[in-house]
Every structure is written in structure tokens, then in C-alpha cells.
Design a protein around this motif. Structure first.
Motif, short mmCIF file in Angstrom:
data_model
loop_
_atom_site.label_atom_id
_atom_site.label_comp_id
_atom_site.label_asym_id
_atom_site.label_seq_id
_atom_site.Cartn_x
_atom_site.Cartn_y
_atom_site.Cartn_z
N PRO A 120 38.18 35.85 41.61
CA PRO A 120 38.61 37.19 42.17
C PRO A 120 38.24 37.11 43.74
O PRO A 120 38.63 37.93 44.51
N ALA A 121 37.28 36.11 44.22
CA ALA A 121 37.13 35.87 45.63
C ALA A 121 38.11 35.13 46.29
O ALA A 121 38.03 34.77 47.48
N ASN A 122 39.22 34.49 45.55
CA ASN A 122 40.35 34.03 46.21
C ASN A 122 40.75 34.64 47.24
O ASN A 122 41.55 35.50 47.23
N VAL A 140 44.10 40.76 35.51
CA VAL A 140 42.87 39.83 35.86
C VAL A 140 41.59 40.86 35.35
O VAL A 140 41.95 42.12 35.55
N PRO A 141 40.59 40.31 35.12
CA PRO A 141 39.36 40.91 35.11
C PRO A 141 38.78 41.63 36.30
O PRO A 141 38.87 40.99 37.38
N VAL A 142 38.30 42.78 36.13
CA VAL A 142 37.45 43.19 37.34
C VAL A 142 35.81 42.89 37.02
O VAL A 142 35.35 43.73 35.96
N PRO A 143 35.21 42.12 37.70
CA PRO A 143 33.69 42.03 37.33
C PRO A 143 32.80 43.23 38.17
O PRO A 143 33.22 43.61 39.05
N ARG A 144 31.50 43.24 37.83
CA ARG A 144 30.54 43.66 38.66
C ARG A 144 30.47 43.23 39.96
O ARG A 144 30.12 41.84 39.91
N PRO A 145 30.46 43.89 40.92
CA PRO A 145 30.31 43.43 42.18
C PRO A 145 28.76 42.68 42.26
O PRO A 145 28.68 41.66 43.08
N ASP A 146 27.75 43.25 41.73
CA ASP A 146 26.27 42.63 41.91
C ASP A 146 26.24 41.62 40.80
O ASP A 146 24.74 40.83 40.52
N PRO A 185 28.89 39.22 38.96
CA PRO A 185 30.18 38.71 38.68
C PRO A 185 30.39 38.02 37.26
O PRO A 185 31.39 38.00 36.71
N GLY A 186 29.54 37.79 36.62
CA GLY A 186 29.61 37.49 35.27
C GLY A 186 29.57 38.51 34.46
O GLY A 186 30.03 38.13 33.07
N GLN A 187 29.56 39.54 34.56
CA GLN A 187 29.64 40.91 33.93
C GLN A 187 31.09 41.52 34.03
O GLN A 187 31.25 41.76 35.34
#
Length: 581
Positions: free
Chosen positions: A177-179, A560-566, A568-570
Motif C-alpha cells: 500500500p505504501a508503493n 486491494v486491501p485497506v489496512p489499519r494505519p496503525d 498494517p498487518g490488520q
């Protein structure tokens, strides 16, 4: 009779086979075929003074025609910033004029004219050409038929402009997601879904008579560095590369893609020497040619990018790319230096002429396949019959409607109805517009909502809203029934996040429209409703407006999945997520 440059020139009288042409070429002419250059100006022989000065500085000549005579390039690439793409009639006329210049040189080889017209956030040709949803939006739509149709429309319009090669599709799987460089240019994070869409897009371009290019080999999806400014490293194991990155490229090759573009990235699992893939023999020849079996053209990504220039000088980059197995050198920053370095490498024995011949033959065979030897010309006076035609524009709107994704809808806020929430404030981010947008996203969205019966007022705060802009937006919100906020790559604790929180605190309902990555939703808990539009082009903003107004249902699903900002594994919102009315 003198030729009218505004009509279609006559086709070459005696088309020749690639092998016959190759046998007549000097070494200098062969090496020229390996280069795809850019030139400045909207005219081949009479550029504006500023464009002529830039050509002189970078190419040592003043005009495109002179650059063709000097370098004998195999192709040109069009850019908006190089002033090549002012309007469709001008582009078609430019294409004809540069083709005429190339065919006027012995032995008379037509140019392969190329462009980056991915659509979405990357579009060099703007309105009145048809602008279509980009890759991630199409991934959200999930329809291979839509992907194929979008490519067929895009390809037909490019061919009408005399452009026969599009540097698309992106076969990168956006697993990070940080790409910062791929993002919404990818169809998504699922290798199989990306592979299916890549195949469909290649089929659509082929139907239009356009060469597609699968990029960026061996896969640029898991980087946190932009290869335009630095040299990224991909830390996948060979097994991870086979599972995550390779499937779309394998699918592209199975679909018969004509061209593969290399990436300026380091993949230690594929080449422990840590050379950029563009310059890596183990990757270009070992993996792409020998293991995957690609015998078509291989082109570099732009050689102006820092990712390929960090380890070697511009002269060595050109030579090493050819030694790695590349066929075409795209957009070198110092064309004369690069050309002379390749010629010297052949004369010194570092490169053999047989090696050069193999690449030239691939380039010539592609030109033959595309019909360039028979007729390389556009018909400028007829471009309006294809480019931006009513059927194409209607198809673009239909396709875009199936991409908008609803991610949050607290209390059933959406759809908005003009009879209950007529007064809308449209505010927020105004990223630099790709070609073909008619104004800032806030203005485009407000105009679209007004056409749907609302009284919508636009107030742009920018992507980094100052406290004064936030205060003004908050003041305006009180006089409206709802606020629609465009967001662009929201950062934790950033001013866009503060803007949305401040607007929500007024009590006026807030609808957020993420105009790039859908991950903004995870950083905007105060917004009652959140939509992902995946781009800020007119076609996608109009589609978002129709979804907001309930004219069409939201049917897009996250690619794409949207992860938790705090953490990223969730994952907050998984692939395939999307709400409906």
C-alpha cells in the motif's frame, strides 16, 4: 503536386521485408533503430522558439525532423510536457510529418510512434479524446469485458493519431500500500485478477491494431521507493516472485504481448549482482527470454529515471542494457552520448553486430506486424470520426459507473436526494490534473452534482490545506445540507485529515471521495460516507457524482486491501469489499 500535410499521405510504394531492410542498413542506421527518443514541439519542422531551444540543448538540433535525420531513431515517444499533444488534429499531423521525415532518409524505415496513455492518472492525450478509467478502477469494476473494451477504445483513438505503441498495461501486482509510483496504475493486489485484466487489455489493444507493452518487468508492485528518483529494491524470495509478481507477466506472454518493458529495480533473488533489472543479463535474458520464452521486443523504462542512473553513467547504461538483452532504449537523457557509446562498444568488440542485428530485426518485425511498412500514416482531417466520438464517450461513462466503490455509509447517508439535501459544498484536494480534466476535482464534481439537480458550490482547499482554508471551508459548511470532500493520499495527522474532522464537527454530514488510493477511508473515521473513485479525471468524478445521487448503484469492489494505519498487518477492508444501496 505538393503534399498537403493535413491529409493522409500516400503509403510507401514498395513495402520491404524486415530482413531485406536490415541487410541494407549501415551500423549507424541499425543502432538508431534501437533508440526511442523524445523531441520538443507540436510541429516537426517549425517548433516554437522555446521548444527549438530545448531540442538544441538536449539533441543538438532544433526540430524533430532534424533529430530524425541525425539519429535515425526507431521511434519517438510523445509527452504533454514536450508539447507534442496539443490536440488530436495536431498530433495526427505531427505523426505524419515525422513519418515523412523518417521515410525520406535512406533506407526509409517508418517510425514506431509511442506514448504512455495508461488512462486514469497517467494520460498524455487529453480531451477531446476519450478519457477512460485507469487500471485500479477497472480492477474495482472486475469486468474483463470492460477492460478489453476500454483498451480497444483507447487503442483505436491512438491509431487514429498515428500512434501504434502504447506503454500499457501495468502488470505490476500492487501488494504494498505504501508503493509511491505504481499505486492506482496497477489493477490490484491479487496476482490472478491482475493477470486476467492484463490479458484482457492486451486483447483490446490488439483488436485496435496497437502494440501493448506489459510493464514493469520483473514487477514493481512491492516497492516503497519511486524509481524515478532512486533505485528501489524488491526483497521477494524467488518463490514469492513466482507466486506474486510473475503470474501477470506469464499471462501477458501467453496472450502474445508484443513488448515487455523493464523496471529500474533491484531484485536480489533474481540477480545477486544487484544491478537494476534493466541492466541485468540474468533477469532480461535469463528469466524473461530463456525461462519465460519472450522473443518479442524488450524496451527499457525511461532512461532519464534515477533508478537506472545511480550505479553507472549514461553512456554505460545504454551499452549494459543491450548486453542484458534489451532491444529498445527509451528516452535516454543524452542521446548523442548513448548512441556513440553503443557504436564504440560494437567497434571495440564489447557488443557484436550480430547482437545489434537481433534487436533491430525484432523492432522491424514489430513494425511490419503493425502495418507500418504498408501504411504508417494518420488521416488528420478524419480524426474526429474516431477520437472522442459519442459512442466512445458513452462507453467510458458506462465503464466508470461500474468502478466506483462505496466503503462506508453510516446511517444510510447515501444516496443524497436533491429534495432533502439540495445544498452541497464540494471542497477538498486539487491534485495536479492529468490531461483531459476540465478543472480542479472540486469544480468538476460540483458541476456534475449540479447537473443532477443539486445546488453544489465548489471551494478548493488543496492537497495541503492551510488553517485559513480549513476555517473558510468550516464556515461555508454551515450553510449547506452536506459536504462532499475530495481526498488525495491522506496522511496520519495531516491537514486533509484535520479538514475532514473539522467539517464533521460542524454537524453537517460529510461524504469523502478518495480520488487516488482507496486507503484514505482508514484515516477518515469522522466521514459518514466514503467512496473510492481511484482517480480525479472527469469520467471517474462524474461516475462518483451519479453514485452519490443514487442515479446508479455502487457496484465497484476493492481490488486491494485497506489496512489499519496503525497496524498494517490488520486489514480493515479486504479485497472484494464494497457496499451497495
Amino acid at each position: 503536386m505538393p503534399h498537403d500535410s493535413h491529409s493522409a499521405p500516400r503509403a510507401p510504394q514498395t513495402p520491404q521485408t524486415p530482413q531485406a531492410l536490415l541487410s541494407r542498413m549501415t551500423l549507424e542506421e541499425k543502432v538508431g533503430q534501437l533508440f526511442v527518443l523524445h523531441v520538443y514541439g507540436h510541429h516537426a519542422t517549425d517548433p516554437d522558439p522555446a521548444d527549438a531551444a530545448l531540442n538544441e540543448k538536449e539533441l543538438g538540433v532544433r526540430t524533430a525532423a532534424e533529430a530524425i535525420a541525425k539519429y535515425r531513431p526507431g521511434g519517438l515517444i510523445y509527452f504533454g510536457w514536450a508539447h507534442n499533444t496539443r490536440d488530436p488534429h495536431q498530433i495526427a499531423t505531427l505523426s505524419n510529418d515525422v513519418q515523412r521525415a523518417a521515410l525520406g532518409q535512406s533506407p526509409g524505415v517508418p517510425l514506431l510512434l509511442t506514448i504512455d496513455q495508461e488512462h486514469g492518472v497517467v494520460a498524455r492525450v487529453g480531451a477531446p479524446a476519450t478519457l477512460l478509467p485507469g487500471a485500479m478502477a477497472l480492477g474495482a469494476g472486475g469486468s474483463r469485458d470492460d477492460v478489453r473494451e476500454a483498451a480497444r477504445i483507447a487503442g483505436a483513438e491512438l491509431r487514429a493519431l498515428g500512434v501504434f505503441q502504447n506503454y500499457a498495461p501495468s502488470a505490476d501486482v500492487n501488494v504494498n500500500p505504501a508503493n509511491p509510483v505504481i499505486g492506482v496504475r496497477s489493477f490490484g493486489a491479487g496476482p490472478d485478477a491482475v493477470a486476467a485484466h492484463v490479458t484482457a487489455q492486451i486483447e483490446g489493444y490488439r483488436d485496435a491494431g496497437i502494440a501493448a507493452a506489459a510493464k514493469h518487468f520483473p514487477g514493481h508492485g512491492d516497492t516503497e521507493t519511486d524509481s524515478h528518483s532512486a533505485l528501489p529494491h524488491i526483497h521477494h524470495t524467488r518463490e514469492q516472485w513466482e507466486a506474486l509478481d510473475a503470474p501477470p507477466f506469464r499471462a501477458a506472454l501467453a496472450a502474445g504481448v508484443d513488448v515487455v518493458m523493464t523496471a529500474h529495480i533491484v531484485v536480489p533473488a533474481l540477480d545477486p549482482a544487484l544491478d537494476p533489472a534493466t541492466l541485468s543479463y540474468p533477469i532480461v535474458t535469463g528469466v524473461l527470454r530463456e525461462q519465460l520464452g519472450h522473443d518479442g521486443v524488450i524496451v527499457t523504462d525511461s532512461l532519464t529515471m534515477r533508478g537506472v542512473r545511480t550505479k553507472y553513467g549514461d553512456d554505460r547504461v545504454a551499452v549494459l542494457a543491450l548486453k542484458a538483452g534489451v532491444d529498445q532504449l527509451l528516452h535516454p537523457p543524452q542521446p548523442e552520448l548513448a548512441r556513440n557509446a553503443v557504436l564504440a562498444a560494437v567497434r571495440d568488440g564489447e557488443l557484436t553486430e550480430e547482437r545489434i542485428d537481433a534487436s533491430v530485426l525484432r523492432v522491424l518485425r514489430l513494425k511490419e506486424k503493425l502495418g507500418l511498412f504498408a501504411d504508417p500514416y494518420a488521416a488528420p482531417d478524419r480524426v474526429g470520426e474516431t477520437v472522442g466520438g459519442a459512442a466512445h464517450l458513452e462507453a467510458a461513462d458506462r465503464i466508470a459507473e461500474r468502478t466506483t466503490t462505496l466503503l462506508r455509509n453510516d446511517g444510510g447517508l447515501l444516496p443524497l436526494r436533491p429534495d432533502t439535501r439540495r445544498r452541497l459544498l464540494v471542497t477538498g484536494a486539487d491534485p495536479v490534473s492529468p490531461s483531459g480534466t476540465t478543472g480542479p476535482p472540486t469544480a468538476v464534481l460540483a458541476a456534475a452534482l449540479t447537473e443532477l439537480g443539486f445546488a453544489a458550490t465548489a471551494f478548493t482547499t488543496g492537497t495541503e490545506p492551510a488553517p485559513e482554508a480549513v476555517a473558510e471551508a468550516v464556515s461555508l459548511a454551515g450553510a449547506h445540507d452536506a459536504v462532499v470532500v475530495t481526498t488525495y493520499d491522506v496522511a496520519d495527522g495531516g491537514p486533509q485529515q484535520s479538514l475532514v474532522a473539522a467539517l464533521a464537527a460542524t454537524g453537517t454530514p460529510v461524504v469523502a471521495v478518495a480520488v487516488r488510493v482507496p486507503h484514505d477511508v482508514a484515516r477518515l473515521p469522522e466521514a459518514a460516507a466514503c467512496l473510492a473513485a481511484y482517480s480525479w479525471t472527469d469520467v471517474e468524478l462524474r461516475a462518483a457524482a451519479r453514485v452519490i445521487a443514487g442515479r446508479v448503484p455502487p457496484v465497484g469492489r476493492l481490488p486491494v486491501p485497506v489496512p489499519r494505519p496503525d497496524d498494517p498487518g490488520q486489514v480493515l477492508y479486504p479485497i472484494g469489499y464494497g457496499l451497495s444501496y
